[in-house]
Design an enzyme around this catalytic site. Structure first.
Site, PDB file in Angstrom:
ATOM      1  N   GLY A  62       0.843  -1.211   0.000  1.00 30.60           N
ATOM      2  CA  GLY A  62       0.000   0.000   0.000  1.00 30.60           C
ATOM      3  C   GLY A  62       0.870   1.249   0.000  1.00 30.60           C
ATOM      4  O   GLY A  62       1.856   1.311   0.735  1.00 30.60           O
TER       5      GLY A  62
ATOM      6  N   ASP B 206      -0.176   2.269   8.542  1.00 32.66           N
ATOM      7  CA  ASP B 206      -0.696   1.474   9.666  1.00 32.66           C
ATOM      8  C   ASP B 206       0.122   1.611  10.961  1.00 32.66           C
ATOM      9  O   ASP B 206      -0.380   1.302  12.039  1.00 32.66           O
ATOM     10  CB  ASP B 206      -0.761  -0.010   9.299  1.00 32.66           C
ATOM     11  CG  ASP B 206      -1.649  -0.281   8.090  1.00 32.66           C
ATOM     12  OD1 ASP B 206      -2.519   0.566   7.809  1.00 32.66           O
ATOM     13  OD2 ASP B 206      -1.474  -1.327   7.446  1.00 32.66           O
TER      14      ASP B 206
ATOM     15  N   ASP C 185       2.371  -0.299  12.034  1.00 32.01           N
ATOM     16  CA  ASP C 185       2.335  -1.593  12.724  1.00 32.01           C
ATOM     17  C   ASP C 185       3.656  -2.370  12.665  1.00 32.01           C
ATOM     18  O   ASP C 185       3.663  -3.569  12.907  1.00 32.01           O
ATOM     19  CB  ASP C 185       1.196  -2.458  12.134  1.00 32.01           C
ATOM     20  CG  ASP C 185       1.361  -2.691  10.647  1.00 32.01           C
ATOM     21  OD1 ASP C 185       2.189  -2.024  10.014  1.00 32.01           O
ATOM     22  OD2 ASP C 185       0.642  -3.553  10.102  1.00 32.01           O
TER      23      ASP C 185
ATOM     24  N   LYS D 216     -22.459  11.464  28.708  1.00 32.25           N
ATOM     25  CA  LYS D 216     -23.717  11.881  29.341  1.00 32.25           C
ATOM     26  C   LYS D 216     -24.032  13.354  29.081  1.00 32.25           C
ATOM     27  O   LYS D 216     -25.177  13.757  29.062  1.00 32.25           O
ATOM     28  CB  LYS D 216     -23.652  11.596  30.836  1.00 32.25           C
ATOM     29  CG  LYS D 216     -23.554  10.093  31.069  1.00 32.25           C
ATOM     30  CD  LYS D 216     -23.307   9.721  32.499  1.00 32.25           C
ATOM     31  CE  LYS D 216     -23.018   8.231  32.614  1.00 32.25           C
ATOM     32  NZ  LYS D 216     -21.748   7.829  31.977  1.00 32.25           N
TER      33      LYS D 216
ATOM     34  N   SER E  64     -24.745  13.631  20.970  1.00 31.21           N
ATOM     35  CA  SER E  64     -24.173  12.926  19.816  1.00 31.21           C
ATOM     36  C   SER E  64     -22.878  12.259  20.264  1.00 31.21           C
ATOM     37  O   SER E  64     -22.267  12.680  21.243  1.00 31.21           O
ATOM     38  CB  SER E  64     -23.878  13.906  18.693  1.00 31.21           C
ATOM     39  OG  SER E  64     -22.831  14.774  19.084  1.00 31.21           O
TER      40      SER E  64
END
Ligand code: F6P
Length: 326
Positions: A14, A131, A133, A215, A219
């Site tokens: 990629g 990524d 990673d 809370k 949204s």
């Protein structure tokens, strides 16, 4: 090992923003050290078919700011076979290329490791993937830009999420790693990140919903790392529709937008440092290592470690996200 007179450079897997800055740095640093450079197009595929061109310093002019890779890239199945790798080796011999610099992610460096062992051939890897990673490096080239792209997108989605008082699941890339999701969530003030690293430990969705989301707000935005382990954003949204129908839920999958764009300053500097260090590594006689960065210092990580070890997620980040989303 004889003196290295000519190197080949390729990008594989990629693409990632900053790959061009790395190509520039490797090329210029090699030429600075009187080493010839050949650009190999389309990754390992071009190595097999001989898509190769000599690179001078002007071949890499005006590319530091460009996303993608001027060398193009590919995921090459043929290189996974001994016959394909033999053809690649024949090309290298034919072209008089004494060593390779491979810029890519986990799959590309795994290929490099096998090839280097099979033919006793010097290869230096550079971590190029959004990524983040790869084990042994704090950062990979492209990760910071992708994180910024995610941040811009989530900021925009927040406007509509809050106007409609909706719950959004936003899926981000990362293959099997949650770095983009976790740090993206912190950077955008999300309610949570659902990441593969802890998916098997707890039911993250259940925990999230039962804590009542945020809370003080109507949204919520949750970043979800793409991965069979998390199930992805679609699957989580389906679960919410079935199990918690009181929520008005929407899904956005950011997709390949995360791989594009002009690289950030961090990625350009990282790619420049790692690219120059790849040539230093070859001159020092290093081979079959990935050049990485740890605590702002250049490090050499054997391929076997870089690709085989799982890079751990920093649990302190999870805790920070949890504490800040009350
Ligand atoms: O490894 C980079 C990456 O963008 C991953 O995050 C993603 O899972 C994969 O590549 C997508 O690959 P492709 O563009 O080949 O579909």
């Amino acid at each position: 090992m004889g003196t290295i007179k000519c190197i080949g450079i390729l990008t594989s897997g990629g693409d990632a923003p900053g790959m061009n800055a790395a190509i520039r740095a490797v090329t210029r640093s090699a030429i600075f050290n009187n080493i010839e450079v050949k650009g190999i197009y389309h990754g390992y595929r071009g190595l097999i078919s001989g898509e190769i061109k000599p690179f001078k310093t002007e071949n890499v002019s005006n590319i530091i700011q460009q996303g993608g890779t001027i060398l193009k890239t590919a995921r090459c199945k043929e290189f996974q076979t001994p016959e394909g790798r033999q053809l690649a080796y024949d090309t290298l011999r034919h072209e008089g290329i004494d060593a390779l610099v491979v810029i890519g992610g986990d799959g590309s460096l795994t290929g490099a490791r096998i090839f280097a062992q099979e033919f006793d051939y010097p290869i230096i890897g550079l971590p190029g993937t959004i990524d983040n990673d790869l084990y042994g490096t704090d950062l990979t080239i492209g990760y910071d830009t992708a994180l910024n792209t995610i941040m811009d997108a989530v900021d925009k989605i927040r406007d509509t999420a809050s106007s409609h008082e909706r719950l959004f699941f936003i899926e981000v890339m990362g293959r099997d790693a949650g770095f983009l999701a976790l740090n993206g969530a912190i950077a955008t003030g999300c309610e949570a990140a659902i990441i593969p690293e802890i998916s098997t430990e707890i039911d993250q969705l259940k925990e999230l919903v039962e804590n009542g989301f945020r809370k003080s707000k109507n949204s919520s935005i949750v970043l979800v790392a793409e991965s069979p382990t998390t199930g992805g954003a679609m699957q989580l949204a389906e679960r919410v529709k079935n199990e918690y129908p009181q929520y008005d839920v929407r899904v956005t999958i950011l997709g390949h937008i995360q791989r594009g764009g002009s690289p950030s300053a961090t990625d350009r500097i990282l790619a420049s440092r790692l690219g120059a260090a790849a040539i230093d590594a070859l001159l020092e006689g290093q081979r079959n290592v990935m050049v990485g960065i740890r605590n702002d210092e250049i490090v050499y990580v054997p391929f076997s470690k870089a690709v085989k070890h799982d890079k751990p997620i920093n649990r302190e980040l999870l805790d920070t996200l949890r504490r800040l989303s009350i």
